[in-house]
Design a protein around this motif. Structure first.
Motif, PDB file in Angstrom:
ATOM      1  N   LYS A   1      -6.801  -8.221  11.360  1.00 43.79           N
ATOM      2  CA  LYS A   1      -5.459  -8.393  11.916  1.00 43.79           C
ATOM      3  C   LYS A   1      -4.469  -7.546  11.130  1.00 43.79           C
ATOM      4  O   LYS A   1      -4.693  -7.186   9.972  1.00 43.79           O
ATOM      5  N   ILE A   2      -3.346  -7.249  11.788  1.00 40.31           N
ATOM      6  CA  ILE A   2      -2.263  -6.518  11.141  1.00 40.31           C
ATOM      7  C   ILE A   2      -1.004  -7.369  11.238  1.00 40.31           C
ATOM      8  O   ILE A   2      -0.789  -8.086  12.222  1.00 40.31           O
ATOM      9  N   GLU A   3      -0.181  -7.312  10.199  1.00 45.82           N
ATOM     10  CA  GLU A   3       1.070  -8.060  10.168  1.00 45.82           C
ATOM     11  C   GLU A   3       2.040  -7.362   9.233  1.00 45.82           C
ATOM     12  O   GLU A   3       1.634  -6.543   8.396  1.00 45.82           O
ATOM     13  N   PRO A   4       3.346  -7.647   9.344  1.00 49.67           N
ATOM     14  CA  PRO A   4       4.298  -7.049   8.413  1.00 49.67           C
ATOM     15  C   PRO A   4       3.946  -7.401   6.976  1.00 49.67           C
ATOM     16  O   PRO A   4       3.394  -8.470   6.701  1.00 49.67           O
ATOM     17  N   GLU A   5       4.249  -6.491   6.067  1.00 49.59           N
ATOM     18  CA  GLU A   5       3.861  -6.679   4.669  1.00 49.59           C
ATOM     19  C   GLU A   5       4.417  -7.985   4.107  1.00 49.59           C
ATOM     20  O   GLU A   5       3.721  -8.735   3.435  1.00 49.59           O
TER      21      GLU A   5
ATOM     22  N   SER B   1       7.860 -11.034   4.870  1.00 54.55           N
ATOM     23  CA  SER B   1       9.128 -11.399   5.500  1.00 54.55           C
ATOM     24  C   SER B   1      10.197 -11.662   4.451  1.00 54.55           C
ATOM     25  O   SER B   1      11.361 -11.916   4.777  1.00 54.55           O
ATOM     26  N   LEU B   2       9.804 -11.629   3.179  1.00 54.89           N
ATOM     27  CA  LEU B   2      10.733 -11.854   2.074  1.00 54.89           C
ATOM     28  C   LEU B   2      11.078 -10.517   1.417  1.00 54.89           C
ATOM     29  O   LEU B   2      10.221  -9.665   1.212  1.00 54.89           O
ATOM     30  N   ASN B   3      12.345 -10.374   1.070  1.00 56.35           N
ATOM     31  CA  ASN B   3      12.809  -9.153   0.392  1.00 56.35           C
ATOM     32  C   ASN B   3      12.396  -7.894   1.153  1.00 56.35           C
ATOM     33  O   ASN B   3      11.929  -6.910   0.576  1.00 56.35           O
ATOM     34  N   LEU B   4      12.533  -7.950   2.463  1.00 55.55           N
ATOM     35  CA  LEU B   4      12.144  -6.825   3.294  1.00 55.55           C
ATOM     36  C   LEU B   4      13.006  -5.605   2.981  1.00 55.55           C
ATOM     37  O   LEU B   4      14.225  -5.699   2.913  1.00 55.55           O
ATOM     38  N   ASP B   5      12.353  -4.489   2.792  1.00 52.92           N
ATOM     39  CA  ASP B   5      13.069  -3.255   2.460  1.00 52.92           C
ATOM     40  C   ASP B   5      12.532  -2.129   3.329  1.00 52.92           C
ATOM     41  O   ASP B   5      11.356  -1.780   3.239  1.00 52.92           O
ATOM     42  N   ILE B   6      13.377  -1.606   4.202  1.00 51.85           N
ATOM     43  CA  ILE B   6      12.971  -0.495   5.059  1.00 51.85           C
ATOM     44  C   ILE B   6      13.302   0.807   4.337  1.00 51.85           C
ATOM     45  O   ILE B   6      14.460   1.197   4.225  1.00 51.85           O
ATOM     46  N   LYS B   7      12.292   1.458   3.824  1.00 50.30           N
ATOM     47  CA  LYS B   7      12.501   2.693   3.081  1.00 50.30           C
ATOM     48  C   LYS B   7      12.822   3.840   4.025  1.00 50.30           C
ATOM     49  O   LYS B   7      12.493   3.825   5.199  1.00 50.30           O
ATOM     50  N   ARG B   8      13.450   4.846   3.447  1.00 47.37           N
ATOM     51  CA  ARG B   8      13.768   6.048   4.197  1.00 47.37           C
ATOM     52  C   ARG B   8      12.837   7.164   3.751  1.00 47.37           C
ATOM     53  O   ARG B   8      12.607   7.358   2.559  1.00 47.37           O
ATOM     54  N   HIS B   9      12.294   7.902   4.708  1.00 56.03           N
ATOM     55  CA  HIS B   9      11.397   9.013   4.401  1.00 56.03           C
ATOM     56  C   HIS B   9      11.844  10.203   5.235  1.00 56.03           C
ATOM     57  O   HIS B   9      11.439  10.371   6.373  1.00 56.03           O
ATOM     58  N   GLY B  10      12.714  11.049   4.652  1.00 51.28           N
ATOM     59  CA  GLY B  10      13.298  12.134   5.434  1.00 51.28           C
ATOM     60  C   GLY B  10      14.136  11.535   6.554  1.00 51.28           C
ATOM     61  O   GLY B  10      14.948  10.638   6.336  1.00 51.28           O
ATOM     62  N   PRO B  11      13.943  11.980   7.795  1.00 50.05           N
ATOM     63  CA  PRO B  11      14.695  11.418   8.921  1.00 50.05           C
ATOM     64  C   PRO B  11      14.079  10.116   9.445  1.00 50.05           C
ATOM     65  O   PRO B  11      14.618   9.509  10.367  1.00 50.05           O
ATOM     66  N   ALA B  12      12.955   9.693   8.865  1.00 49.24           N
ATOM     67  CA  ALA B  12      12.239   8.511   9.357  1.00 49.24           C
ATOM     68  C   ALA B  12      12.581   7.278   8.541  1.00 49.24           C
ATOM     69  O   ALA B  12      13.033   7.368   7.389  1.00 49.24           O
ATOM     70  N   PHE B  13      12.338   6.110   9.144  1.00 50.59           N
ATOM     71  CA  PHE B  13      12.471   4.836   8.454  1.00 50.59           C
ATOM     72  C   PHE B  13      11.095   4.187   8.445  1.00 50.59           C
ATOM     73  O   PHE B  13      10.361   4.243   9.434  1.00 50.59           O
ATOM     74  N   THR B  14      10.747   3.569   7.313  1.00 53.37           N
ATOM     75  CA  THR B  14       9.359   3.227   7.062  1.00 53.37           C
ATOM     76  C   THR B  14       9.136   1.742   6.783  1.00 53.37           C
ATOM     77  O   THR B  14       9.153   1.314   5.625  1.00 53.37           O
ATOM     78  N   PRO B  15       8.920   0.938   7.824  1.00 56.82           N
ATOM     79  CA  PRO B  15       8.449  -0.428   7.595  1.00 56.82           C
ATOM     80  C   PRO B  15       6.985  -0.412   7.172  1.00 56.82           C
ATOM     81  O   PRO B  15       6.246   0.534   7.474  1.00 56.82           O
ATOM     82  N   LYS B  16       6.560  -1.460   6.470  1.00 61.70           N
ATOM     83  CA  LYS B  16       5.172  -1.535   6.006  1.00 61.70           C
ATOM     84  C   LYS B  16       4.446  -2.699   6.666  1.00 61.70           C
ATOM     85  O   LYS B  16       5.019  -3.770   6.876  1.00 61.70           O
TER      86      LYS B  16
END
Length: 472
Positions: free
Chosen positions: A185-189, A191-206
């Motif tokens: 299964k896959i799930e978000p890394e 739900s606590l202290n969620l941080d969407i990093k920036r990678h160039g013009p992209a945004f990177t959820p884990k």
């Protein structure tokens, strides 16, 4: 450094034998370290799972945010191309905005920068809902400095707003972003202290993939880039712009062009520059390459850009060089020959680098580093006048950078000189060492600096007979 001299003085008649050894080594390296070691079934499940959660995430935003409506999600990057190395832990997607024909108008280029355009909003409704991110009649691009997002909100843009919506969707729709298969299964890394990093013009959820067949977990970074798609017009690109007619034919067949936020548009006073990109076409071009050149690309990425403390050249640069090389090369077996040719191309650009002042107001730490910063001019395959590294600011002094490459190339050359293959030693010295970068950096200080000049030029001479200026 004796190995460099041996290479320099080597009789050319022995070269084919060396290339055979190096090619055999590369094939073992591909099998043991570079290619995925997952079952085909699990790999397919991971890909399908990531596709599902990304499409769900984008659809969630589109259903709740009136000013962010999307027409489709496009798979791009190395996973779509089939050139990822090591593990399937990085995926790339474009979230394409749903825009009616004629709603936006694209000026051919920014007056100051080839390969960029300004986006004029013609639709009254878009002017209303995007008004806060416009400068006059034009949509603003992102404007942040360096790799930090510090104060990025001050330069507000539609891209930054998209990042906020990803954050809210990841927080509020956590349960919808879980996908189960027979294998895992896959799930978000988290739900606590969620941080969407920036990678160039992209945004990177884990996300995290958990396999039922093993205890292994794979943390997957998903780059999602906001994109505007418009019809191709003759004033955007012409055949004379491209490196090879093949590239223009593909662009013309596709008939569309994407625009994405420009991470560093400091040279455009109005901060309006949007990058003109042909990402879907790049995916097709790479997928259509033979397996031989795909493997060359993987080798370059693994050896010179594997995140082990070195920044030889970004993977996009390596892909650009491989695509150019593929236009004229008919080799299909000997990995060493093509690898050396590609390295020679890299060296050409490195020796023609531009050095500049090392101190920047946005990077005070640079003041503590010796040597000058440098930039490289590497033309795009689509716009010969566009430097794909225009905004690249290397973190290292030139001296350290050159020494690291010298050590890497020498470790590769040693494989060619082995009298006997050693199956127990299947790694390049530079790849396995995590301290070489530190050593190279310390050696740039006067206290540690060696008396003799850098011997990097010897490595250049090793690869010099493969270098053909016409291929650049």
């Amino acid at each position: 450094m004796a190995e460099s001299k041996r290479c320099k003085d080597l009789d050319k008649t022995s070269e084919p034998e060396q290339n055979i050894k190096l090619t055999e080594y590369f094939r073992r390296l591909l099998k043991r370290e570079i290619n995925f070691r997952l079952t085909k079934e699990e790999l397919c499940d991971i890909i399908c799972s990531v596709d599902f959660v990304v499409e769900t995430l984008v659809a969630t935003i589109s259903s709740k945010v009136g000013w962010l409506q999307f027409s489709r999600v496009v798979k791009v990057g190395s996973m779509a191309e089939g050139t990822s190395v090591g593990r399937p832990n990085e995926f790339d997607y474009l979230a394409v905005l749903k825009i009616e024909a004629g709603s936006v108008q694209v000026e051919r280029t920014c007056a100051k920068r080839r390969g960029y355009a300004h986006v004029k909003i013609a639709d009254p409704n878009l002017k209303t809902i995007w008004g806060k991110w416009m400068n006059g009649q034009y949509l603003t691009s992102d404007f942040t400095r360096g790799q930090s997002d510090f104060l990025s909100g001050y330069f507000d843009s539609l891209g930054n707003a998209f990042k906020d919506e990803i954050y809210h969707a990841m927080n509020n729709a956590h349960s919808n972003l879980v996908y189960r298969t027979k294998i895992g299964k896959i799930e978000p890394e988290s739900s606590l202290n969620l941080d969407i990093k920036r990678h160039g013009p992209a945004f990177t959820p884990k996300f995290v993939w958990k396999s039922k067949n093993s205890d292994e977990k794979i943390t997957i970074e998903v780059d999602i880039t906001l994109a505007i798609e418009v019809e191709l017009t003759p004033d955007i690109i012409s055949e004379t712009d491209t490196f090879d007619p093949l590239f223009f034919r593909k662009v013309k067949e596709h008939g569309k062009v994407m625009l994405i936020s420009c991470r560093d548009n400091a040279s455009c006073d109005a901060k309006l520059c949007m990058c003109l990109v042909f990402t879907e076409i790049e995916v097709e071009l790479v997928r259509n390459m033979g397996q031989h050149h795909k493997e060359c690309y993987k080798l370059l990425k693994y050896i010179f850009n594997d995140g082990r403390g070195y920044t030889f050249l970004p993977s996009y640069v390596l892909k650009t060089l491989v695509l150019k090389h593929n236009c004229h090369c008919e080799e299909e077996e000997n990995l060493a020959v093509c690898f050396k040719t590609l390295v020679a191309s890299c060296l050409h650009y490195l020796f023609n680098r531009k050095t500049e002042e090392k101190i920047e107001p946005s990077r005070f730490a640079r003041a503590l580093m010796l040597g000058k910063r440098f930039s490289l001019n590497i033309p795009s395959i689509f716009f010969k006048e566009h430097n794909i590294l225009y905004s690249k600011n290397y973190k290292f002094p030139c001296e350290q950078f050159l020494q690291e490459i010298e050590i890497m190339l020498e470790s590769i050359e040693k494989i060619s000189y082995r009298e006997e293959d050693n199956d127990d030693d299947e790694s390049l010295d530079i790849v396995t060492s995590i301290f070489t970068g530190v050593e190279a950096y310390l050696s740039t200080f006067p206290f540690f600096r060696k008396e003799k000049e850098l011997t990097f030029i010897k490595c250049y001479e090793c690869y010099g007979n493969y270098f053909n200026e016409n291929i650049l």
